[in-house]
Design a protein around this motif. Structure first.
Motif, PDB file in Angstrom:
ATOM      1  N   ILE A 101      81.375  78.890  23.198  1.00  0.00           N
ATOM      2  CA  ILE A 101      80.627  78.311  22.238  1.00  0.00           C
ATOM      3  C   ILE A 101      81.031  79.370  20.587  1.00  0.00           C
ATOM      4  O   ILE A 101      80.148  78.124  19.819  1.00  0.00           O
ATOM      5  N   GLY A 142      89.657  74.954  18.398  1.00  0.00           N
ATOM      6  CA  GLY A 142      88.999  74.985  19.727  1.00  0.00           C
ATOM      7  C   GLY A 142      87.589  74.730  20.314  1.00  0.00           C
ATOM      8  O   GLY A 142      87.683  74.701  21.390  1.00  0.00           O
ATOM      9  N   GLY A 143      86.556  75.534  19.325  1.00  0.00           N
ATOM     10  CA  GLY A 143      85.906  76.259  20.309  1.00  0.00           C
ATOM     11  C   GLY A 143      84.564  75.527  20.032  1.00  0.00           C
ATOM     12  O   GLY A 143      84.710  74.192  19.907  1.00  0.00           O
ATOM     13  N   LEU A 144      82.876  75.698  20.512  1.00  0.00           N
ATOM     14  CA  LEU A 144      82.100  74.614  19.863  1.00  0.00           C
ATOM     15  C   LEU A 144      81.630  75.220  18.950  1.00  0.00           C
ATOM     16  O   LEU A 144      80.470  73.687  18.472  1.00  0.00           O
ATOM     17  N   MET A 169      79.353  76.858  17.466  1.00  0.00           N
ATOM     18  CA  MET A 169      77.830  77.403  17.073  1.00  0.00           C
ATOM     19  C   MET A 169      78.268  78.713  16.351  1.00  0.00           C
ATOM     20  O   MET A 169      78.639  79.604  16.341  1.00  0.00           O
TER      21      MET A 169
END
Lengths: 398, 260, 388
Positions: free
Chosen positions: C53, C60-62, C64
């Protein structure tokens, strides 16, 4: 037939919404609306304070084209495994005889696989006639050959009622037969009667995990097919001198797209076959520790019973999942079910509440398990069970 | 490999009750969930996809609100979702449901079809095998384990009452799966976001080439005559006293029942 | 209360709560009892994208921020602080790479971290360097294309389980605080081994180990930032993660309140459920009020950080102090409300109380946090005077 809401009468009070077990009533433009989830169970009809929900004849229904009167007789499909006929088949011959008498018709059994001596046992248990195929294709259970031959026999001999056990085998291939011959099938019935007025088969089965019972009819199609829960029907009279005919059926042309390469008997140390056991001793979270099951094992041993468990005990990894009784485990109905330290969550109750005798031992006097129990013992499992075990040993002279 | 998972949105049955006085159902505030066995079918579909490649399509038949169940399946990783919805499907029993579902599956195209072993509201376990019959493909019910997975052949364990059978089947095939097969995954965050945005494809009676006489009520040979509450235990005995006294009473009862 | 969370934030909260309820609650007592690392839960978190996150989308994360990380940590802590400590320590170990890593380092490490394939640990504490971080004695000596690491780190969360370690060591003792540097060390590097595994009072599902470096050669490109930036890396990392410890306090406190209320509704004494007594109601009221105040502060600080604020040491320290002191108070009171049952391991609140204590201690004791706040107040006062 259809259930509809009269928009002029509906006040949008939402009373009916919660009455529907299928979530088929929704509010649309502030009026109740019955959508395509409706199963015509009629649960909503009485709850509407305005009488706005009605049953109407739409003229749409199953076409009554089957030449019903040409179907005669009650058939029991006898399941065999490793050449031995399953007990449920004899129970069904008991029930089948009762139905056949009510319809003034004959009782036949169908057996695929096994040898002639097994076919004879079906006669001894009450069948007038046995359709028996000894074709090698029936050595193991594969759906397609079973479906193919049974469907052929149905077309040729036109039974009015066709029953088998609600076992993994029966519940796997019977639906295909029903689809093949285009008739209805009722699953896992617990009671079968003939409607004296119409002659139809009244098939009672539990739904919603046993919280509700439903009577199902198949009025316009034949045969009327049902799978029947094991250990519910009473076996008929065994008569070694009983006579009947055994018709040998050829099936040399029948093939299968599936192939059974091995059949494995699970040799778990306890050899659980919960569904067949006369006595089940079951443990739950109240046992508090894995050792509690050793005590249960001892009791089960004395009573010749199997070990069951609630989901909580399985989640605690005190015992493997194969012992789990309840909604996500096995449904059982032994003669005696002894619930030890099981509070009786609904999910558990639905799996065991049709047992003949339920004995519950729990510390909490308000535990829901006591609502279904025949014998309630409020107390600590660890204080009560050892005494029971001790006394049982005395009785048995061990 | 085109994998289709058939699911059903069901009321959480543990909460459904019948009022024995009025014989009406009480299901206030009962949430709708994906049929628990179908979660295992979804997981199996995702697993087969990871082994064989291809896509996972989830399919359900029901009213518009069944979209929620489909979106949940997408959040677990399904590629696409199809909702079969039409007034003509109303009142379907298992046979009519299987006919309708199999027609839809044929329209979508398939190699492997997966179903949960049964739905917890009806507990019939019939729709899967009936679909296979309509599609004229083999099926294996109660699949508890995949032993070997190939594009043209599957070898699986079919759970029986005492143990299991090892069954080899050609593909295309329909499998109904049991809880022992796997542990369903939870949704992923990316999956949930995708599910939110996904367009659910809707198919109706004309889209799947069904014949009216086989749909809904007209196609349903079975009818629900009535529903009622199961019998309650009337004859409960409370065994009181010390543990010793309780045990003694129970032994006497068991003796009188000829259990020992 | 409505904290104006976005739809995505609500989804994240829903998902982590689902993980907490379905995967953590059923096993938390056993993990605590057996002092067992939660491997299965880590797999679930990985598969649910929860490790990704706070990592940018390009890795490759989100992508946030701090608030989302707090929401996730809060929900995990609601179920088990041991699990949330494992998760939060991973974030703590990752921040040095996120904040100071080169493009190559980020590309090499972040995707595996975001996918939950590799767990990270942050290694600052030593026997003589606790609250006084300047006491670090481990050394890193440059030798051609390598640094040679020597020394022992202690009480390292995820030590032994993590694949990646961000380690602070002294490169030039003569420069004092400016003589420390930060390095990335991969598990399995020759000369890097693990010492004893600690036995703890609480958070026993998390692992706490000693790291031992003996002539451990690490490639020079594994340095984070430049030589001498070690303490800046450490301080910025701790600033960043501090509010997350507040979120841990918030989560465990909420968990304790929920348990206490559930119990008080069921427990009958003097013929009534004990929740009907004002003595109990007032305790529950105070507990709940403190939890809500913690939530308001933690979320506000996280949003402040996410707004791009430069200096947030003071408010982050406030969030940590307030929420973790609350956690200690509320978990203790939950045990009190539940009486004898609360003290028994059959119920989860005694564990929550044992677990909560660490929050007042790790990642800067609450006394150190108050120093941070105090110094910031002085600085602000001075700058106001100078400004006027």
């Amino acid at each position: 037939m259809r259930i509809v809401v009269d928009n002029k009468l509906c006040t949008g009070c939402e009373t009916c919404l919660s009455s529907c077990p299928y979530d088929a009533i929704v509010l649309k433009d502030d009026k109740a609306f019955i959508n395509e989830y409706c199963q015509l169970c009629r649960a909503c009809l009485e709850v509407c304070p305005e009488g706005a929900i009605k049953e109407i004849e739409t003229g749409v229904g199953v076409e009554d084209t089957t030449d019903r009167d040409s179907f005669r007789g009650v058939w029991v499909f006898a399941e065999q495994r490793d050449g031995r006929i399953a007990d449920v088949s004899f129970e069904l011959l008991g029930a089948g005889r009762r139905l056949a008498d009510a319809r003034e018709a004959g009782l036949s059994a169908v057996l695929f696989g096994a040898d002639n001596s097994e076919a004879e046992r079906l006669i001894h248990w009450g069948a007038d006639r046995v359709y028996h195929s000894e074709a090698p294709v029936f050595e193991h259970f594969n759906d397609e050959p079973y479906v193919e031959l049974l469907s052929r026999l149905i077309s040729e001999h036109r039974p009015e009622i066709l029953l088998t056990g609600a076992t993994p085998t029966g519940r796997s291939f019977f639906p295909r037969v029903a689809a093949r011959v285009g008739t209805g099938l009722t699953a896992d019935c617990t009671s079968l009667e003939i409607d004296s007025e119409t002659g139809n088969l009244l098939q009672v089965r539990p739904a919603f995990g046993g919280n509700i019972m439903a009577t199902i009819l198949c009025p316009y199609r034949r045969p009327q097919m049902a799978t029947v829960r094991p250990r519910v029907m009473k076996k008929g009279q065994y008569d070694k001198t009983g006579t009947g005919e055994i018709l040998k059926i050829k099936a040399d042309d029948i093939q299968s797209k599936t192939r059974v390469t091995e059949t494995i008997k699970e040799v778990s140390e306890t050899m659980v076959n919960l569904q067949e056991a006369d006595v089940i001793v079951a443990g739950g979270r109240g046992l508090g520790k894995i050792e509690g099951f050793q005590m249960l094992q001892e009791l089960a041993g004395l009573l010749g019973g199997a070990i069951g468990a609630s989901r909580a005990a399985v989640d605690e990894e005190w015992i493997p999942y194969s012992h789990q009784v309840g909604q996500t485990g096995k449904t059982v109905c032994p003669k005696i079910y002894i619930a030890c330290g099981i509070s009786g969550a609904v999910q558990h109750l639905v799996g065991m509440q049709s047992s003949d005798i339920i004995i519950a031992i729990n510390k909490n006097p308000d535990a829901p398990i006591f609502n279904v129990a025949n014998y309630a013992i409020v107390g600590d499992v660890y204080e009560v069970l050892p005494v029971i075990i001790q006394k049982l040993k005395e009785v048995k002279g061990i | 490999m085109k994998i289709i998972v058939c699911i059903k949105q069901v009321p959480d049955t543990a909460e459904v009750r019948i009022n024995p006085e009025t014989n009406t159902l009480i299901r206030d505030g009962v949430p709708s969930i994906i049929n628990p066995f179908d979660l295992h079918a979804i997981e199996a579909g995702l697993h087969l996809k990871s082994e064989l490649g291809g896509t996972v399509t989830v399919l359900t038949m029901g009213p518009p609100q069944a979209e929620d169940a489909l979106r949940e399946a997408i959040s677990m990783g399904a590629d696409e979702a199809v909702l079969l919805t039409d007034r003509a499907f109303a009142g379907s029993d298992t046979l009519a449901t299987a006919y309708t579902m199999s027609s839809a599956v044929r329209t979508i195209g398939f190699d492997i079809i997966l179903c949960g072993k049964q739905a917890i509201d009806g507990d019939t376990a019939q729709v899967g095998p009936e679909m296979a019959e309509f599609l004229n493909i083999p099926h294996v019910a109660y699949v508890g384990k995949f032993e070997e997975i190939n594009a043209g052949m599957l070898r699986v364990q079919r759970l029986m009452d005492e143990g299991y059978d090892v069954v080899e089947t050609s593909v295309p095939v329909l499998l109904t799966v049991v809880k022992e097969l796997n542990q369903p995954r939870l949704p992923s965050l990316k999956g949930k976001m995708k599910a939110k945005k996904s367009v659910i494809k809707k198919l109706t009676h004309p889209d799947i080439g069904t014949e009216e006489k086989n749909l809904g009520l007209a196609g349903s040979p079975t009818q629900v005559k009535n529903i009622f509450a199961p019998e309650a235990k009337k004859d409960r005995k409370v065994l009181t006293g010390t543990p010793g006294e309780q045990a003694a009473q129970l032994i006497e009862e068991l003796k009188s029942l000829k259990c020992i | 209360m409505n904290y104006f969370l976005t739809e995505e934030q609500q989804m994240l909260r829903e998902l982590t709560r689902q993980v907490a309820e379905e995967k953590i609650v059923p096993v938390r007592a056993a993990l605590d009892e057996k002092e067992e690392f939660p491997h299965e839960i880590m797999k679930v978190l990985a598969q649910s994208d929860i490790f990704g996150i706070f990592i940018p989308e390009e890795y490759g994360g989100l992508g946030m921020g701090s608030l989302e990380l707090c929401l996730a940590v809060e929900e995990l802590s609601w179920a088990c602080l041991g699990v949330s400590t494992t998760y939060a320590a991973n974030a703590l170990g990752t921040y040095p790479i996120l904040l100071f890593g080169s493009e190559e380092q980020k590309e090499k490490y972040l995707p595996a971290i975001a996918a939950g394939k590799k767990l990270v640990a942050f290694a600052l504490t030593e026997a003589n360097a606790g609250s006084d971080a300047a006491g670090v004695q481990s050394t890193a000596v440059k030798d051609g294309d390598y640094y040679i690491l020597n020394g022992t780190k202690q009480w390292i969360t995820n030590g032994g389980e993590a694949s990646i370690y961000t380690v602070i060591a002294i490169t030039d003792r003569s420069k004092g605080p400016r003589g420390a540097s930060a390095f990335i060390v991969d598990k399995g590097t020759p000369g890097f081994s693990f010492g004893k595994k600690e036995k703890k009072m609480g958070i026993r599902a998390s692992i706490t180990s000693e790291l031992i470096f003996e002539e451990c050669r690490i490639p020079k490109e594994n340095i984070l930032g430049r030589e001498g930036m070690g303490f800046i890396v450490a301080m910025k990392t701790l600033d960043q993660s501090r509010v997350g410890v507040g979120a841990q306090g918030l989560g465990v406190a909420q968990g304790a309140v929920d348990e206490a209320i559930k119990f008080a509704k069921q427990r009958v004494q003097f013929g009534k459920p004990i929740i009907s007594f004002q003595a109990i109601q007032h305790m529950l009221a105070d507990m709940s009020t403190r939890v809500e105040a913690s939530r308001a502060l933690v979320y506000a600080v996280a949003k402040h950080i996410d707004s791009g604020a430069k200096d947030f040491s003071k408010v982050a320290a406030m969030a940590k102090v307030f929420a973790t002191d609350t956690a200690m108070k509320v978990t203790t009171d939950a045990v009190q409300v539940m009486g004898g049952s609360g003290y028994m391991r059959e119920y989860p609140v005694e564990k929550m109380m044992r677990d909560a204590k660490i929050l007042q201690i790790y990642e800067g004791t609450n006394q150190i946090q108050r120093n941070v706040i105090g110094q910031a107040l002085i600085k602000e006062a001075v700058s106001r005077e100078n400004g006027s």
